[in-house]
Design an enzyme around this catalytic site. Structure first.
Site, PDB file in Angstrom:
ATOM      1  N   THR A 104     -22.247  17.661  35.485  1.00  0.00           N
ATOM      2  CA  THR A 104     -22.471  16.237  35.196  1.00  0.00           C
ATOM      3  C   THR A 104     -21.174  15.635  34.673  1.00  0.00           C
ATOM      4  OG1 THR A 104     -23.203  16.703  32.930  1.00  0.00           O
ATOM      5  CG2 THR A 104     -24.920  16.575  34.632  1.00  0.00           C
ATOM      6  N   ASP A 126      16.531   0.592  -7.219  1.00  0.00           N
ATOM      7  CA  ASP A 126      16.172   0.064  -8.535  1.00  0.00           C
ATOM      8  C   ASP A 126      15.260   1.014  -9.290  1.00  0.00           C
ATOM      9  OD1 ASP A 126      15.813  -3.425  -7.520  1.00  0.00           O
ATOM     10  OD2 ASP A 126      17.582  -2.248  -8.021  1.00  0.00           O
ATOM     11  N   ILE A 166      11.124 -11.915  -2.833  1.00  0.00           N
ATOM     12  CA  ILE A 166      10.225 -12.515  -3.820  1.00  0.00           C
ATOM     13  C   ILE A 166      10.635 -12.000  -5.191  1.00  0.00           C
ATOM     14  CG2 ILE A 166       7.834 -12.752  -4.610  1.00  0.00           C
ATOM     15  CD1 ILE A 166       6.918 -12.519  -1.755  1.00  0.00           C
ATOM     16  N   LYS A 175      17.856  -1.750 -12.135  1.00  0.00           N
ATOM     17  CA  LYS A 175      17.439  -3.108 -12.488  1.00  0.00           C
ATOM     18  C   LYS A 175      15.947  -3.180 -12.763  1.00  0.00           C
ATOM     19  CE  LYS A 175      18.796  -6.617 -10.131  1.00  0.00           C
ATOM     20  NZ  LYS A 175      19.135  -7.466 -11.271  1.00  0.00           N
TER      21      LYS A 175
END
Length: 457
Positions: free
Chosen positions: A44, A248, A306, A270
């Site tokens: 099948t 950082d 940002i 930083k």
């Protein structure tokens, strides 16, 4: 070595799969992609095989295994759920000296199927020798993240240029340096991905015309808010290609562990209130290393554009004529709020969100009247030392004293801690947390108890 890795040319060659289920379908898909003439023999068939047969992509032979189908085959796969049938297929193939794969039975097979990363013409195969397919899959997934999707286009284009490179550059060393520049050129890769022929040609001519010891470049990469899983795929690719990484304090150890092992690392430390290296000196480090011809990655926590001073660093490079590019990162406001169960916008509570720095230049002043308006969310970066002032100013300009507030310390990391209360408590709450931390102000904070998910893990 238990198996010899080889790549088979199957285009227009007869192959047989015995089995008509889901596993057989996955194997068939691979052979069809390789251009094989495929026959499927099974009792099948799942619907996909019928679709392919109707489109003329393969031939279906319904019924029990017919070993005569192997007579013209180059390769066979036994993929039924009957071990006896699979062994019969293997034995019949063995007697004809045809390579045969037996699904989930590597000892009965004369070849095994690896996990594949397809960046045609570049192909990468990963195998555990059939002992641990899950491990091979996990390794493949990791490699997938390191190899850009457009790498195949770059490889094909490189093939078109081989004769020109050989003609223009006399020594192997010169050719190697050219190809190293070629394969890490993001502008070329993006132009190829966009099918921008004009840009491809311009970039190619620039690569051929510039000296092989030309100045390097700087890539500004956002590392995200802390969780290494939030680093973008492109960010990961860049730190894997870097000659030197300038990073950082906000970049997590987990992310630094992903940096190329032989890359130099420069820590500039930083963070709000803790400037180990002055900004001007950082700018000069980037400039100096790029002028040495190095591929420099400037790795910043969050998103470099940002409150990351990324624009200032790039202005220095731009003035000096150093090529640069930017890989955005998930900013702390987005990451920390999501990991704290605080949606930044909500139809009932906030129609806008403001990202605000609490660390202004000397003499600067925020627009407190607009910040105190209703139906918005405020996220203060670097505002911990100014929390009492933020509380005082917002109340003075009309914000309700019971406005919910939250402070997120070490957001998205396993060390994340969230304290929350109301606006009149902000100054006091700030004494309970340490930097790095974000301040979130707005009615959406009230949803935290319901939507918090990260602390449950």
């Amino acid at each position: 070595m238990d198996h010899l890795p080889i790549f088979c040319q199957l285009r227009d060659r007869d192959c047989l799969i015995v089995g008509g289920g889901d596993v057989a379908e996955r194997k068939a898909r691979l052979l069809l992609e390789a251009g094989a003439r495929l026959t499927i023999n099974a009792l099948t068939f799942i619907p996909q095989f019928t679709v392919w047969a109707n489109e003329g992509m393969l031939t279906l032979v319904e019924g029990p295994f017919d070993e005569t189908l192997l007579d013209s085959c180059w390769l066979a796969i036994a993929a039924t759920d009957d071990d006896t049938v699979n062994q019969r297929v293997s034995d019949a193939a063995e007697s004809r000296r045809i390579f045969c794969n037996v699904v989930d039975a590597p000892k009965a097979a004369s070849f095994i199927m690896p996990s594949i990363i397809d960046r045609s013409p570049l192909m990468v195969a990963v195998s555990s020798g059939g002992t641990s397919p899950v491990l091979a899959r996990l390794l493949r997934e990791k490699l997938e993240s390191l190899l850009p999707q457009h790498l195949g286009q770059v490889a094909r284009y490189a093939g078109q240029l081989r004769a020109r490179v050989k003609k223009q550059f006399a020594t192997m060393g010169e050719r190697r340096r050219f190809w190293e520049k070629f394969f890490v050129n993001d502008r070329l890769a993006q132009s190829l991905a966009n099918a921008d022929e004009k840009a491809v040609n311009a970039t190619t001519e620039r690569l051929f015309s510039e000296p092989l010891d030309h100045r390097g470049e700087v890539v500004l990469v956002g590392a995200g808010p802390g969780d290494a899983g939030l680093l973008t795929l492109k960010g990961l690719q860049q730190i894997q290609q870097a000659d030197i990484v300038v990073y950082d304090r906000l970049v997590s150890d987990d992310i630094m562990n992903l940096v190329r092992r032989d890359a130099d690392r420069v820590f500039v430390g930083k963070r709000a209130g803790y400037h180990c290296v002055p900004q001007e000196e950082i700018n000069q480090i980037l400039l100096r290393e790029a002028q040495k011809g190095k591929r420099v990655v400037r790795l910043k926590g969050g998103d470099p554009f940002i409150f990351g001073r990324g624009g200032e660093e790039l202005e220095t490079l731009c003035h000096a004529g150093i090529p640069f590019s930017v890989v955005p990162g998930i900013t702390a406001a987005s990451g920390c709020s999501a990991y704290s169960g605080i949606p930044l916008t909500h139809r009932d509570y906030a129609q806008s969100v403001r990202l605000v720095t609490g660390h202004l230049k000397t003499g600067g002043e925020l627009d407190w009247e607009n910040l105190a308006a209703e139906k918005q969310t405020l996220v203060f970066y670097m505002g911990l030392n100014q929390a009492a002032t933020i509380q005082e100013k917002l109340i003075a300009f009309g914000m309700q004293a019971d406005m919910p507030v939250a402070l997120v310390e070490n957001g998205t990391s396993v060390k994340q801690r969230v304290v929350h209360g109301v606006l009149t408590q902000l100054g006091e709450l700030a004494q309970q947390v340490e930097s790095p931390a974000l301040i979130i102000v707005g009615r959406v904070v009230g949803l935290r108890d319901k939507l918090n998910w990260f602390s449950n893990y």
